[in-house]
Design a protein around this motif. Structure first.
Motif, PDB file in Angstrom:
ATOM      1  N   THR A  66       0.826  -1.214   0.000  1.00  0.00           N
ATOM      2  CA  THR A  66       0.000   0.000   0.000  1.00  0.00           C
ATOM      3  C   THR A  66       0.859   1.263   0.000  1.00  0.00           C
ATOM      4  O   THR A  66       0.390   2.315  -0.430  1.00  0.00           O
ATOM      5  N   GLN A  67       2.101   1.165   0.449  1.00  0.00           N
ATOM      6  CA  GLN A  67       3.021   2.292   0.280  1.00  0.00           C
ATOM      7  C   GLN A  67       3.205   2.573  -1.202  1.00  0.00           C
ATOM      8  O   GLN A  67       3.203   3.723  -1.629  1.00  0.00           O
ATOM      9  N   LYS A  68       3.385   1.516  -1.983  1.00  0.00           N
ATOM     10  CA  LYS A  68       3.595   1.659  -3.422  1.00  0.00           C
ATOM     11  C   LYS A  68       2.324   2.129  -4.134  1.00  0.00           C
ATOM     12  O   LYS A  68       2.388   2.956  -5.029  1.00  0.00           O
ATOM     13  N   LEU A  69       1.201   1.565  -3.765  1.00  0.00           N
ATOM     14  CA  LEU A  69      -0.040   1.854  -4.482  1.00  0.00           C
ATOM     15  C   LEU A  69      -0.675   3.187  -4.096  1.00  0.00           C
ATOM     16  O   LEU A  69      -1.174   3.911  -4.954  1.00  0.00           O
ATOM     17  N   ARG A 120       1.988   5.798  -6.211  1.00  0.00           N
ATOM     18  CA  ARG A 120       2.162   5.281  -7.574  1.00  0.00           C
ATOM     19  C   ARG A 120       3.225   6.044  -8.354  1.00  0.00           C
ATOM     20  O   ARG A 120       4.068   5.448  -9.016  1.00  0.00           O
ATOM     21  N   ALA A 121       3.189   7.378  -8.282  1.00  0.00           N
ATOM     22  CA  ALA A 121       4.142   8.169  -9.065  1.00  0.00           C
ATOM     23  C   ALA A 121       5.575   7.888  -8.632  1.00  0.00           C
ATOM     24  O   ALA A 121       6.465   7.693  -9.470  1.00  0.00           O
ATOM     25  N   GLU A 141       6.554   4.393  -9.724  1.00  0.00           N
ATOM     26  CA  GLU A 141       6.819   4.365 -11.170  1.00  0.00           C
ATOM     27  C   GLU A 141       8.208   4.923 -11.467  1.00  0.00           C
ATOM     28  O   GLU A 141       8.939   4.374 -12.292  1.00  0.00           O
ATOM     29  N   GLY A 142       8.582   6.006 -10.798  1.00  0.00           N
ATOM     30  CA  GLY A 142       9.920   6.572 -10.985  1.00  0.00           C
ATOM     31  C   GLY A 142      11.005   5.590 -10.581  1.00  0.00           C
ATOM     32  O   GLY A 142      12.030   5.460 -11.263  1.00  0.00           O
ATOM     33  N   MET A 143      10.778   4.884  -9.483  1.00  0.00           N
ATOM     34  CA  MET A 143      11.740   3.887  -9.034  1.00  0.00           C
ATOM     35  C   MET A 143      11.854   2.754 -10.057  1.00  0.00           C
ATOM     36  O   MET A 143      12.952   2.324 -10.397  1.00  0.00           O
ATOM     37  N   MET A 144      10.718   2.300 -10.565  1.00  0.00           N
ATOM     38  CA  MET A 144      10.740   1.212 -11.550  1.00  0.00           C
ATOM     39  C   MET A 144      11.464   1.635 -12.829  1.00  0.00           C
ATOM     40  O   MET A 144      12.209   0.851 -13.416  1.00  0.00           O
ATOM     41  N   GLU A 145      11.253   2.864 -13.235  1.00  0.00           N
ATOM     42  CA  GLU A 145      11.954   3.370 -14.424  1.00  0.00           C
ATOM     43  C   GLU A 145      13.455   3.386 -14.166  1.00  0.00           C
ATOM     44  O   GLU A 145      14.240   2.950 -15.000  1.00  0.00           O
ATOM     45  N   LYS A 182       4.903   1.956 -15.223  1.00  0.00           N
ATOM     46  CA  LYS A 182       3.562   1.996 -14.635  1.00  0.00           C
ATOM     47  C   LYS A 182       3.039   0.585 -14.378  1.00  0.00           C
ATOM     48  O   LYS A 182       2.472   0.304 -13.320  1.00  0.00           O
ATOM     49  N   VAL A 183       3.253  -0.302 -15.313  1.00  0.00           N
ATOM     50  CA  VAL A 183       2.803  -1.698 -15.163  1.00  0.00           C
ATOM     51  C   VAL A 183       3.560  -2.376 -14.028  1.00  0.00           C
ATOM     52  O   VAL A 183       2.965  -3.034 -13.169  1.00  0.00           O
ATOM     53  N   HIS A 184       4.877  -2.223 -14.005  1.00  0.00           N
ATOM     54  CA  HIS A 184       5.688  -2.864 -12.968  1.00  0.00           C
ATOM     55  C   HIS A 184       5.378  -2.299 -11.578  1.00  0.00           C
ATOM     56  O   HIS A 184       5.352  -3.056 -10.603  1.00  0.00           O
ATOM     57  N   ALA A 185       5.144  -1.005 -11.495  1.00  0.00           N
ATOM     58  CA  ALA A 185       4.794  -0.401 -10.206  1.00  0.00           C
ATOM     59  C   ALA A 185       3.470  -0.962  -9.695  1.00  0.00           C
ATOM     60  O   ALA A 185       3.341  -1.327  -8.521  1.00  0.00           O
ATOM     61  N   THR A 186       2.501  -1.050 -10.581  1.00  0.00           N
ATOM     62  CA  THR A 186       1.195  -1.578 -10.191  1.00  0.00           C
ATOM     63  C   THR A 186       1.307  -3.046  -9.800  1.00  0.00           C
ATOM     64  O   THR A 186       0.765  -3.468  -8.763  1.00  0.00           O
ATOM     65  N   LEU A 187       1.996  -3.833 -10.604  1.00  0.00           N
ATOM     66  CA  LEU A 187       2.132  -5.259 -10.303  1.00  0.00           C
ATOM     67  C   LEU A 187       2.860  -5.500  -8.983  1.00  0.00           C
ATOM     68  O   LEU A 187       2.467  -6.377  -8.205  1.00  0.00           O
ATOM     69  N   ALA A 188       3.908  -4.738  -8.724  1.00  0.00           N
ATOM     70  CA  ALA A 188       4.637  -4.908  -7.460  1.00  0.00           C
ATOM     71  C   ALA A 188       3.740  -4.565  -6.272  1.00  0.00           C
ATOM     72  O   ALA A 188       3.686  -5.314  -5.292  1.00  0.00           O
ATOM     73  N   GLY A 189       3.027  -3.450  -6.363  1.00  0.00           N
ATOM     74  CA  GLY A 189       2.148  -3.050  -5.267  1.00  0.00           C
ATOM     75  C   GLY A 189       1.006  -4.024  -5.048  1.00  0.00           C
ATOM     76  O   GLY A 189       0.687  -4.382  -3.902  1.00  0.00           O
TER      77      GLY A 189
END
Length: 187
Positions: free
Chosen positions: A21-24, A33-34, A37-41, A49-56
């Motif tokens: 929930t920290q991620k989402l 989320r933002a 997403e920056g971390m995933m990039e 965006k996809v990887h951030a959502t999937l991880a969360g």
């Protein structure tokens, strides 16, 4: 009743729910989320965006499943995948010790999840109540192998994704109503 397994599930599952929930949503001081997403990039996990959502979602849902004792090997596999990715992409260069940003905590979580997959969630669990408890060495090894394998496939796919476009920072726009703003008084 297996108090140890119940306590382990509650702590491990609860912490994963919090981390997801920290991620989402940015709860508990997380990046939202933002930020995720920056971390995933930055980690070359694209599309970010996809990887951030999937991880969360994996951390939140997997944590809830572990806490409830539902689909334990599946939840263990998903969470192992996220932790394996974190080890490889973030913590590995720092060595083992968490005090140095290393991977020891992630490895302990993977070991605990594998142990829960082997022993099963215990009698106070939805798996047990629904008569669908799966446990044993084969389930534990399958969960571990699935999680690690999925992590490496995810990392490979993420490196092939296109980088996000670099956005130019907009110039600050002065607000028209500046009455009472100490930075504009007398300007």
């Amino acid at each position: 009743m297996s108090v140890g397994r119940l306590a382990a599930r509650a702590v491990i599952g609860g912490l994963f729910i919090g981390h997801g929930t920290q991620k989402l949503f940015g709860w508990f001081g997380g990046p939202g989320r933002a930020g995720t997403e920056g971390m995933m990039e930055a980690l070359q996990l694209r599309p970010a965006k996809v990887h951030a959502t999937l991880a969360g979602v994996t951390e939140t849902a997997g944590g809830a499943m572990i806490a409830a004792g539902l689909g334990t090997p599946l939840a263990a596999a998903g969470l192992t995948g996220v932790m394996t990715t974190a080890i490889r992409k973030v913590h590995l260069p720092n060595g083992p010790w968490a005090a140095n940003g290393g991977w020891e905590y992630n490895a302990v979580l993977i070991a605990a999840l594998t142990a829960l997959a082997e022993t099963g969630p215990g009698p106070v669990s939805l798996d047990h109540y629904l008569g669908m408890e799966r446990s044993g060495a084969r389930w534990a090894l399958a969960a571990l192998a699935t999680g690690v394998g999925a992590a490496f496939l995810t990392m490979q796919a993420g490196q092939r994704g296109a980088a996000a476009p670099v956005l130019q920072a907009a110039a600050p726009v002065a607000a028209e109503d500046t009455a009472g703003d100490p930075t504009t008084v007398g300007a």
